[in-house]
Design an enzyme around this catalytic site. Structure first.
Site, PDB file in Angstrom:
ATOM      1  N   LYS A 206       0.821  -1.122   0.039  1.00 52.99           N
ATOM      2  CA  LYS A 206       0.179  -0.121   0.135  1.00 52.99           C
ATOM      3  C   LYS A 206       0.869   1.524  -0.063  1.00 52.99           C
ATOM      4  CE  LYS A 206      -3.394   2.435   3.043  1.00 52.99           C
ATOM      5  NZ  LYS A 206      -4.007   2.207   4.117  1.00 52.99           N
ATOM      6  N   GLU A 212      11.096  -4.554   3.860  1.00 53.77           N
ATOM      7  CA  GLU A 212      10.999  -5.918   3.407  1.00 53.77           C
ATOM      8  C   GLU A 212      10.700  -6.176   1.962  1.00 53.77           C
ATOM      9  OE1 GLU A 212       9.542  -4.929   6.298  1.00 53.77           O
ATOM     10  OE2 GLU A 212       9.511  -6.223   7.883  1.00 53.77           O
ATOM     11  N   GLY A 267      -4.349  -1.848   5.481  1.00 57.08           N
ATOM     12  CA  GLY A 267      -3.594  -3.152   4.804  1.00 57.08           C
ATOM     13  C   GLY A 267      -4.369  -4.437   5.122  1.00 57.08           C
ATOM     14  N   ARG A 268      -4.762  -4.463   6.226  1.00 57.23           N
ATOM     15  CA  ARG A 268      -5.200  -5.823   6.846  1.00 57.23           C
ATOM     16  C   ARG A 268      -6.838  -6.067   6.518  1.00 57.23           C
ATOM     17  NH1 ARG A 268      -3.783  -2.452  10.848  1.00 57.23           N
ATOM     18  NH2 ARG A 268      -5.437  -1.375  12.368  1.00 57.23           N
ATOM     19  N   GLU A 353      -3.534  -6.256  15.226  1.00 60.46           N
ATOM     20  CA  GLU A 353      -3.010  -5.026  14.870  1.00 60.46           C
ATOM     21  C   GLU A 353      -4.425  -3.806  14.961  1.00 60.46           C
ATOM     22  OE1 GLU A 353      -1.615  -4.234  10.831  1.00 60.46           O
ATOM     23  OE2 GLU A 353       0.335  -4.342  11.585  1.00 60.46           O
ATOM     24  N   LYS A 512       9.875  -0.188  13.548  1.00 61.49           N
ATOM     25  CA  LYS A 512      10.472   0.009  12.168  1.00 61.49           C
ATOM     26  C   LYS A 512      11.333   1.193  12.379  1.00 61.49           C
ATOM     27  CE  LYS A 512       6.084  -0.474   9.358  1.00 61.49           C
ATOM     28  NZ  LYS A 512       5.212   0.093   8.465  1.00 61.49           N
TER      29      LYS A 512
HETATM   30  O1  LIG Z   1       1.271  -2.578   2.094  1.00 63.54           O
HETATM   31  P1  LIG Z   1       2.519  -1.959   2.946  1.00 63.54           P
HETATM   32  O2  LIG Z   1       2.284  -0.526   3.067  1.00 63.54           O
HETATM   33  O3  LIG Z   1       3.599  -2.625   2.314  1.00 63.54           O
HETATM   34  O4  LIG Z   1       2.515  -2.544   4.517  1.00 63.54           O
HETATM   35  C1  LIG Z   1       2.492  -3.856   4.853  1.00 63.54           C
HETATM   36  C2  LIG Z   1       1.960  -3.923   6.277  1.00 63.54           C
HETATM   37  O5  LIG Z   1       2.849  -3.276   7.254  1.00 63.54           O
HETATM   38  C3  LIG Z   1       1.985  -2.788   8.241  1.00 63.54           C
HETATM   39  O6  LIG Z   1       2.136  -1.345   8.147  1.00 63.54           O
HETATM   40  C4  LIG Z   1       2.849  -2.966   9.702  1.00 63.54           C
HETATM   41  O7  LIG Z   1       4.039  -2.869   9.825  1.00 63.54           O
HETATM   42  C5  LIG Z   1       0.584  -3.387   8.146  1.00 63.54           C
HETATM   43  O8  LIG Z   1      -0.392  -2.667   8.883  1.00 63.54           O
HETATM   44  C6  LIG Z   1       0.555  -3.435   6.504  1.00 63.54           C
HETATM   45  O9  LIG Z   1      -0.452  -4.416   6.250  1.00 63.54           O
END
Ligand SMILES: O=P(O)(O)OC[C@H]1O[C@](O)(CO)[C@@H](O)[C@@H]1O
Length: 551
Positions: A206, A212, A267-268, A353, A512
């Protein structure tokens, strides 16, 4: 004390708990033959049996009073109508728009969003159909055989869980692989055996800023270049789903290969959007749409059914009952279906979360428990591992048993055995075993009287352990969609009761930030990074073990 714990509805429940606590569900079932029938509810292809809970009609009525007092009706409408209920990020919460029926007039006020969703779905359909039909060609002209989905958290757990759950519907010659962890082993292992000429990467992020995901995408691209492919070939092998178009294009993703996400989808809560692309690639676009339909049916039920007959509300309020009035710290999800084995992991993020928070929407520290630890696994495996603690442990751990009535693999008596274990566990948890029953069971055995007395005590099971059972005809795209939406709304309702913003996740940010500053210290000994003595020792140990050239 907070207003919530001082409120009339809370006090009534506290008082009521004192009268319920000494009572045993076993006696309720004996005294009331209608109990199971009364405490059962069907919606969107799912049936919930909630009769094995430490709750009677009065409990449920008091729990509903609490839900009303906390403004559930108002907040439910606020969510569906796009108010900025995610108040710390000033965002609407409209994952329900992702599965809305576009011709439903109730969505008219959100017409711009519905239009954007439909356009995205059309773009997805087109892409998915090309790849599945072998018409999307790699840089040497070959059809795609493997898709590697790169993403983490909400950009990983939902698609992975749904893919596994819907294995019977997979395309026969297209494989989808998932890489989430920044551990190089994860991507290295996945890429082994894949052919760069026939592999497509879907980066799902997102924010397009997640460490990662970016590291894994860069490593995937390096692997792709090693095969002899050039920059001009990237567009045939790399697509992305993101709300950050700028970052993704700067990263080198072709603009035509971008699928949108929106800040009004957490995201979730995003597997219904293009984040669900890997699912659609595996099961086909029409079946992906069935997932959306199942979720939409649950949304309609959640919005329209009276709260006393509302599946997500009932499940949520029973969870509140145990978390706040029985000091229960955990909730276990037990999937009695091998294909649903990733569900507990998915629900962990969804719930923990969302409701793992200690301040209210208005920033007050809470003085009551919020989200419990969510854990679980696959039945019957768990029965030979952690169910011991459910049966005889000292804490109340409410359980959700999930059981499809029909198997996709009806081999011999396996499904009968699976179901009997599932139902038998719910019965054992509820009934328990009295001392007299344990003694009767041991009567006639060869043990000494002392040994008999000891054994009988160990065999006593208190019972009175709460559980819900969720039945469905079969795990299908539709029932899976309904099931996930059920848990989304359950999470929302609990957040409402606890006065939380269930849609932000500030707690993960510090990890983070500190992870990034530790990385600077690992890269460069002169970096000005403040480390405590323990962390400094860990960093130094790590640096000393690093190959010289990298140090
Ligand atoms: O889709 P993104 O922005 O890479 O985020 C991945 C995930 O990281 C988080 O922000 C938690 O670290 C989640 O809420 C989210 O789903």
């Amino acid at each position: 004390m907070s207003q919530l714990t001082q409120s009339a509805a809370w006090a009534a429940l506290e008082q009521h708990q004192k009268s319920i606590a000494p009572q045993h569900m076993r006696d309720w079932f004996k005294a009331d033959p209608q109990r199971a029938e009364r405490m059962r509810l069907s919606a969107a292809g799912l049936t919930l049996d909630y009769s094995k809970n430490r709750a009677n009609d009065e409990t449920l009525s008091l729990l509903m009073d609490l839900a009303k007092q906390q403004g559930l009706n108002k907040l439910r409408v606020a969510m569906f109508s796009g108010e900025t209920i995610n108040n710390t990020e000033q965002r609407a919460v409209l994952h329900t728009a992702l599965r809305a029926n576009p011709s439903d007039s109730a969505w008219q006020p959100q017409a711009d969003k519905i239009e954007a969703v439909q356009a995205s779905l059309e773009k997805m359909r087109d892409f998915v159909e090309q790849v599945r039909a072998g018409q999307w060609h790699g840089y040497t002209g070959k059809a795609i055989t493997d898709v590697v989905s790169i993403g983490i958290g909400g950009s990983f757990l939902g698609p992975k869980m749904a893919s596994e759950s819907l294995k019977p519907y997979w395309h026969e010659s297209l494989s989808v692989h998932y890489v989430a962890n920044v551990d190089g082993t994860a991507i290295a292992d996945k890429l082994k055996g894949l052919d760069p000429e026939t592999t497509l990467f879907v980066t799902s992020s997102k924010s397009f800023g997640t460490q990662e995901t970016l590291a894994n995408t860069l490593s995937a691209r390096a692997w792709f270049y090693e095969s002899g492919a050039g920059k001009q070939d990237v567009a045939k092998h790399f697509v992305a789903v993101t709300s950050n178009i700028k970052a993704a294009t700067e990263f080198g993703i072709d603009e035509n290969n971008l699928f949108p996400m929106w800040d009004w989808v957490g995201g979730r809560y995003s597997m219904w959007s293009a984040i669900g692309m890997p699912i659609a690639l595996l099961i086909g676009f029409e079946r992906f749409e069935e997932i959306l339909k199942g979720a939409e049916a649950m949304d309609t039920h959640f919005m329209e059914a009276p709260i006393e007959q509302n599946m997500p509300v009932l499940m949520a309020m029973l969870g509140v009952w145990y978390a706040n009035f029985f000091d229960s710290h955990a909730h276990v999800i037990l999937s009695y279906d091998h294909y649903l084995r990733a569900l507990p992991g998915y629900l962990q993020q969804l719930d923990m979360e969302s409701n793992g928070k200690n301040v209210t929407r208005s920033g007050e520290l809470v003085d009551y428990h919020t989200g419990p630890v969510i854990w679980g696994g696959e039945g019957t495996n768990g029965q030979h591992a952690y169910h011991q603690l459910l049966h005889q442990g000292t804490r109340v751990i409410p359980a959700d048993f999930i059981m499809p009535l029909k198997s996709h693999n009806p081999i011999g008596e396996h499904h009968d055995m699976l179901a009997s274990n599932c139902f038998g566990q719910t019965q054992a948890l509820m009934q328990g075993k009295t001392l007299a029953e344990a003694q009767a069971e041991l009567a006639g055995s060869q043990h000494s009287p002392e040994q008999l007395s000891l054994l009988a005590k160990h065999k006593v099971m208190p019972g009175n352990k709460p559980s819900n059972t969720i039945l469905m005809e079969r795990v299908t795209p539709y029932t899976l969609g309904a099931l996930i939406a059920l848990y989304e709304h359950r999470t929302f309702v609990q957040g409402v009761v606890w006065e939380l913003n269930s849609f932000d996740q500030w707690g993960v940010e510090l990890g983070k930030q500190l992870g990034n500053s530790v990385l600077s210290a690992i890269r460069d000994t002169h970096a000005e990074v403040e480390l405590d003595a323990s962390t400094e020792y860990l960093v130094n140990s790590f640096r000393q073990a690093k190959p010289q050239t990298l140090g």
